[in-house]
Enzyme design. Sequence first.
Site: not given
Ligand code: SDX
Length: 393
Positions: A328, A270
């Site tokens: 989700d 998130h």
């Molecule tokens: C919703 O914003 C909101 O409030 C949204 C929401 C709402 O109610 O409106 O809460 C609803 O959209 C929830 C999120 C749903 N999406 C997913 O479940 C899709 C899978 N999640 C990822 O796409 C991701 O976690 C995001 C897009 C949600 C967040 O991405 P970020 O900003 O990159 O997350 P982060 O900065 O905390 O990530 C830290 C690291 C990163 O790696 P590095 O760049 O540091 O090397 O963790 C990695 C990310 O690449 N990472 C993941 C991951 N999520 C983040 N790696 C593997 N699997 C994942 N799911």
Amino acid sequence: QADVFTYDPGFTSTASCDSTITFIDGDKGELLHRGYPIDQLAEKSHFLEVAYLLLYGELPSADQLEDFESRVTMHTMLHEQMVNFFRGFRRDAHPMAVMVGVVGAMSAFYHDSTDISDPWQREVASIRLIAKMPTIAAWAYKYHIGQPFVYPKNDLDYASNFLRMCFSVPAEEYVVNPILSRAMDRIFTLHADHEQNASTSTVRLASSSGANPFACIAAGVACLWGPAHGGANQACLEMLREIGSVDRIPEFIERAKDKNDPFRLMGFGHRVYKNFDPRAKVMKQSADEVLDLLGVENNPTLQVAKELERIALEDPYFKEKKLYPNVDFYSGIILDAMGFPTSMFTPIFALARTVGWISQWKEMIADPQMKIGRPRQLYVGETARDYVDVEDR
Ligand code: SDX
């Protein structure tokens, strides 16, 4: 770099803003709506009461709640001309495509509630959107599966009405199970609002130009559709099904950690929560209740989800990145058990988030300092240079 904003307190924009509606502490995994914790609201309240709280700032008295619920109930039907609008879509159109189109077109059907300078029209537009989204989502589903539209019934509560409009057919009335209706209502509550997420910011940016509320909510529906946002519930269940069995989980965990692999664990991570999403905790309890009720507690998808969560939470990579299940992760399992196809998961999210979008919209347009949102950028392109004729290139 392009989304680097500097907060200017005198400039209520879409980039950053003051708000009194929802508070999130990502490190603690805390979510408050007007100061009330989400777990208490999910347990003790219900969606339309939470909707009132989000819209007006306080929990309603019994009379205020009765009046609000009756106003919503009296607006659940759609203009009959909209039936032709639905019939213009291909049957295999994704229900989200239909919702974007129909919600955007509502200003053509309800043009007496589009002038945002008129407080009465703002209020009517708000009630109409909250009341009609379940009918729009249900009709998008019915059209998708080739079944006749089912009209709302005024003697049913909000969640029961939605379930009946989705699952009733002329040949057989759908009898709403109160436990499923309660679970549906809780899913609506858990999705109602979430501060300045992507789709809410989209609604704020669209609203800052003075566009009508139906067009702005349609913009929010469009943004929510993405798999990184509201589309994640559909993507998560499809991922759990692709994993298929607990012995394949390690393979997918490794893929999620591989920077060269675009695969992400859907339903995990998130932008704000670096702890458990409090909504995911409630959703997990609800999943156990619903699947027990339906006698599918041994649902293989639920087993994979629980084992995936256990393994991921113990994995050093996910611990270091502070990745936890989000809203989700379990919602799709419940909706699947209720009988919804994955294509209906995000429309249900949009249905519920409409009250959050509207609450944030009302807050922003009420601000006398509001100006049109105009994000700036850090330009890293070419410096000025002279035109070169094509023969000289
Ligand atoms: C919703 O914003 C909101 O409030 C949204 C929401 C709402 O109610 O409106 O809460 C609803 O959209 C929830 C999120 C749903 N999406 C997913 O479940 C899709 C899978 N999640 C990822 O796409 C991701 O976690 C995001 C897009 C949600 C967040 O991405 P970020 O900003 O990159 O997350 P982060 O900065 O905390 O990530 C830290 C690291 C990163 O790696 P590095 O760049 O540091 O090397 O963790 C990695 C990310 O690449 N990472 C993941 C991951 N999520 C983040 N790696 C593997 N699997 C994942 N799911």
